[in-house]
Scaffold this active site. Structure first.
Site, mmCIF file in Angstrom:
data_model
loop_
_atom_site.group_PDB
_atom_site.id
_atom_site.type_symbol
_atom_site.label_atom_id
_atom_site.label_comp_id
_atom_site.label_asym_id
_atom_site.label_seq_id
_atom_site.Cartn_x
_atom_site.Cartn_y
_atom_site.Cartn_z
ATOM 1 N N GLU A 55 -5.979 1.925 -3.493
ATOM 2 C CA GLU A 55 -4.980 0.875 -3.589
ATOM 3 C C GLU A 55 -5.315 -0.001 -4.782
ATOM 4 O O GLU A 55 -6.410 0.082 -5.346
ATOM 5 C CB GLU A 55 -4.943 0.017 -2.324
ATOM 6 C CG GLU A 55 -6.248 -0.718 -2.054
ATOM 7 C CD GLU A 55 -6.232 -1.455 -0.725
ATOM 8 O OE1 GLU A 55 -5.202 -1.423 -0.049
ATOM 9 O OE2 GLU A 55 -7.258 -2.053 -0.391
ATOM 10 N N GLU B 236 -3.173 8.075 6.408
ATOM 11 C CA GLU B 236 -3.696 8.958 5.384
ATOM 12 C C GLU B 236 -4.968 9.632 5.892
ATOM 13 O O GLU B 236 -5.574 9.203 6.877
ATOM 14 C CB GLU B 236 -4.006 8.187 4.105
ATOM 15 C CG GLU B 236 -5.114 7.167 4.246
ATOM 16 C CD GLU B 236 -5.329 6.352 2.981
ATOM 17 O OE1 GLU B 236 -4.467 6.428 2.094
ATOM 18 O OE2 GLU B 236 -6.350 5.648 2.890
ATOM 19 N N ASN C 119 -14.201 -1.764 8.440
ATOM 20 C CA ASN C 119 -13.440 -1.763 7.190
ATOM 21 C C ASN C 119 -13.481 -3.102 6.467
ATOM 22 O O ASN C 119 -12.703 -3.341 5.541
ATOM 23 C CB ASN C 119 -11.980 -1.343 7.432
ATOM 24 C CG ASN C 119 -11.883 -0.006 8.107
ATOM 25 O OD1 ASN C 119 -12.387 0.987 7.606
ATOM 26 N ND2 ASN C 119 -11.244 0.031 9.275
ATOM 27 N N GLU D 22 -8.955 0.143 -6.450
ATOM 28 C CA GLU D 22 -9.967 0.629 -5.518
ATOM 29 C C GLU D 22 -9.887 2.148 -5.380
ATOM 30 O O GLU D 22 -8.801 2.725 -5.331
ATOM 31 C CB GLU D 22 -9.783 -0.035 -4.157
ATOM 32 C CG GLU D 22 -9.906 -1.556 -4.218
ATOM 33 C CD GLU D 22 -10.066 -2.182 -2.847
ATOM 34 O OE1 GLU D 22 -9.994 -1.455 -1.835
ATOM 35 O OE2 GLU D 22 -10.273 -3.411 -2.791
ATOM 36 N N LYS E 72 0.812 -1.216 0.000
ATOM 37 C CA LYS E 72 0.000 0.000 0.000
ATOM 38 C C LYS E 72 0.846 1.268 0.000
ATOM 39 O O LYS E 72 0.490 2.268 -0.615
ATOM 40 C CB LYS E 72 -0.968 -0.023 1.180
ATOM 41 C CG LYS E 72 -2.072 -1.067 1.039
ATOM 42 C CD LYS E 72 -3.022 -1.028 2.215
ATOM 43 C CE LYS E 72 -4.203 -1.965 2.003
ATOM 44 N NZ LYS E 72 -3.795 -3.368 1.879
#
Length: 670
Positions: free
Chosen positions: A288, A200, A235, A275, A116
């Site tokens: 990602e 992030e 998530n 994504e 990532k």
């Protein structure tokens, strides 16, 4: 084309790959751990090789054991599924050194996109729109706090090598960064063997939309539409659909072309998923790239007619793509529901145990709809604490979105799972939720709509009447069966009782049989709560779990399970206890005292079966509300148990390393 492939995975994805390989005439090899010795994928494959103990780190994650299995069986290629070794470039390289094909992308693409942090850097260099964040190494919790403060709250702390929602935490304030950083690193190390994390900016109320790409080794690359994956919990995706109800054709084309450009830039070869998070104005940001097959790939297959596993195998064998971008057509709508072994009434905590009943709805076409169920279990299978808690992926396709949702609703009502707790009640409730049905969703949907946790839908007056009708017919047919078994020719001890009362919750609903005799198949006119008669038709027999029939013009499928003095009815996210009684019995029932549940307010109970990772307090310690009491791990997820109020610890009954059952007492309070 390959003659034999090995599937370096387990469960439903291993079964899924075997099905396509079998259709293509390719022999398959399964691998299994001690826990999976009797698993479905082992039975399905042509050959099976034991690769070690139950923990994945000692079996499915050991590349050397996979390669040894290939050599022992003569497998020419390996399909990694998803998770485990699917995104490890080192595994791909090790296979290549042995002359074994990897059914997936090349190491270059995995290295560029699979990590990532590196993928963010690559996307930035390629001028792909990305979310603001810190992509360098985060030294410690103090460093994490500084970075989060510079970016601005809220922030997302994510494992670099993560996936499936593991190693991810949202921090809304400085106070939450340190704990989130520690938990994310710990989960990342346990799940992926890599504790690196990055931070992030967290986009509030985003949609999670991903583009499916497909590329070969000859420079051809296409995209196969998008998937909406915004219904998430912790998530972790729960329900997906294709296409997205939010995108317009212009945005879809822009996202697709950008995804293809990114795939070509890293010489991508295989299926992959780019994504994005998409805001309310349809601005999209690269999140990602998953360099593997996605869990939710079936919905793309249903709307495009493309078998993605077959395409992966053909690309790995060196074939050119047989389809171009102009050949890709999105037809109808597909919905996927992920069935998990978790208790929705306990904040979706994991559940383990044996499937005493497992009876999915019949696959294939049903009217205008199509039902598909990707699964790796069967009746008698054991849901283990060592692996992901997914039981199955139930999918429906129909010409329109609402038709696909209604087909899913009916399929869930017909899906019988006993022996463990599961999330079918939540999924069934989701299919009825107005906001979901209208497509007004975001990744915050579950948190916003169920802030205090999930509870069964409370039936309205019309739904209560349906439940009362079902309960009445069940009781009448039960009594009729007992009379016939006892040798009495006349039903119900000589006379059919016309007046009944059905207790649902604390309410008593009067039901009268206006016309009809009770037999199988049943057809009778019932008046419920004084309303005009409605015709009830059903072929249900005592002992069957699923009640099929019609009430008026409405087709109904509901699940019936006996409980003391009544039945439990589950239908469209509702779960009620019902008891059909004669009026004189109902009069006495109203006088019965209510039994109160035991008081557990001074105990910390283990909310799910799991392993005690740590105990953060000691006997006699005073703790404040919100402080950590213990951490319990289950299904590779760490669950932090906190004090709900100020209290004093009186006695600790568990220690780190203990395996606890659900509701085991971890500690007691004064």
């Amino acid at each position: 084309m390959f003659k034999k492939i090995l599937i370096a995975n387990r469960g439903e994805i291993a079964c899924r790959v075997i099905k396509t390989a079998r259709r293509m005439g390719i022999a398959t090899v399964a691998v299994y751990s001690d826990a999976d010795r009797d698993a479905v994928h082992v039975e399905m494959a042509d050959e099976a090789v034991h690769i070690g103990p139950a923990p994945a780190a000692q079996s499915y994650l050991v590349a050397e054991k996979i390669i040894e299995a290939c050599k022992a069986t003569g497998a020419e290629a390996v399909h990694p599924g998803y998770g485990f070794l699917s995104e490890r470039a080192s595994f791909c390289e090790a296979l290549e050194k042995q002359g074994i094909a990897f059914i997936g992308p090349k190491p270059k693409a995995i290295n560029a996109m699979g990590d990532k942090i590196e993928s963010k850097k690559f996307a930035n260099a390629a001028k792909v729109s990305t979310v603001p964040g810190w992509l360098g190494v985060i030294e410690d919790a103090d460093h994490a706090e500084k970075i989060a403060g510079d970016i601005g709250y809220p922030v997302m702390i994510k494992a670099s090598a993560g996936g499936g929602g593991k190693g991810m935490r949202i921090a809304w304030s400085q106070a939450e960064v340190r704990d989130g950083f520690d938990r994310a690193r710990s989960e990342a190390k346990n799940s992926f063997g890599d504790d690196r994390v990055f931070i992030e900016k967290f986009v509030v109320d985003p949609r999670h939309i991903e583009i499916q790409v497909l590329a070969d080794a000859h420079g051809n690359a296409i995209y196969l539409g998008e998937r909406e994956c915004s219904i998430q919990r912790r998530n972790q995706k729960v329900a997906e659909e294709a296409p997205s109800p939010f995108l317009d054709e212009k945005t879809r084309k822009a996202m697709g072309e950008q995804s293809v450009a990114l795939a070509k830039a890293v010489d991508y070869q295989s299926v992959g998923t780019v994504e994005f998070i998409v805001d309310a104005q349809k601005n999209f940001y690269f999140l990602e790239m998953n360099t593997r097959l996605q869990v939710e790939h079936p919905v793309t297959e249903l709307v495009t007619g493309v078998d993605l596993v077959e395409q992966m195998i053909r690309v790995a064998a060196g074939e050119k793509l047989a389809i171009s971008q102009k050949d890709v057509k999105l037809t109808g709508w597909a919905i996927e529901s992920r069935l998990y072994a978790e208790d929705p009434y306990r904040n979706f905590l994991p559940s383990i145990g044996r499937l005493t009943r497992y009876r999915p709805p019949e696959e294939g076409r049903s009217g205008d709809a199509v039902i598909r169920n990707d699964t790796g279990v069967t009746e008698g299978s054991e849901i283990s604490m060592f692996y992901d808690p997914m039981i199955a992926k139930l999918c429906t396709w129909a010409p329109t979105r609402l038709e696909a949702i209604d087909a899913m609703s009916d399929a869930l009502d017909n899906f019988v799972v006993d022996g463990i707790e599961h999330n079918i009640p939540f999924l069934a409730a989701l299919m009825q939720h107005p906001r979901w049905r209208e497509g007004r969703i975001s990744t915050a949907f579950i948190a916003e709509e169920y802030p205090d946790g999930f509870a069964p839908i409370v039936p309205d007056a019309e739904e209560t009447a349906v439940l009362a009708a079902i309960a009445t017919t069940v009781e009448l047919l039960r009594r009729d069966r007992l009379d016939r078994l006892s040798g009495r020719l006349a039903p119900h001890s000589g006379a059919l009782k016309r007046d009944w009362e059905v207790k649902i919750g604390e309410a008593y609903i009067p039901v009268s049989i206006v016309e009809g005799m009770i037999s199988i198949p049943l057809e009778a006119d019932l008046s419920i709560a004084g309303a005009p008669p409605v015709t009830v038709v059903s072929e249900w027999r005592p002992g069957e779990i699923v009640w099929h029939g019609s009430i008026g013009r409405r087709r109904i499928s509901a699940q019936i399970r006996p409980v003391p003095n009544g039945i439990r009815i589950a239908w469209k996210g509702m779960a009620v206890t019902a008891r059909a009684m004669l009026p004189n019995t109902a009069a006495l029932d109203r006088l019965m005292p209510v039994k109160l549940p035991p008081d557990t307010s001074k105990m910390l109970l283990c909310p799910m079966p799991g392993l005690v990772v740590s105990i953060s307090v000691k006997d006699g310690q005073e703790v404040k509300a919100g402080e950590t009491l213990a951490v319990v791990e289950a299904m590779k997820m760490e669950n932090v148990l906190r004090a709900e109020r100020d209290l004093t610890v009186a006695k600790i009954n568990a220690k780190p390393g203990d395996s606890l059952a659900v509701d085991a007492v971890i500690m007691e309070f004064a």
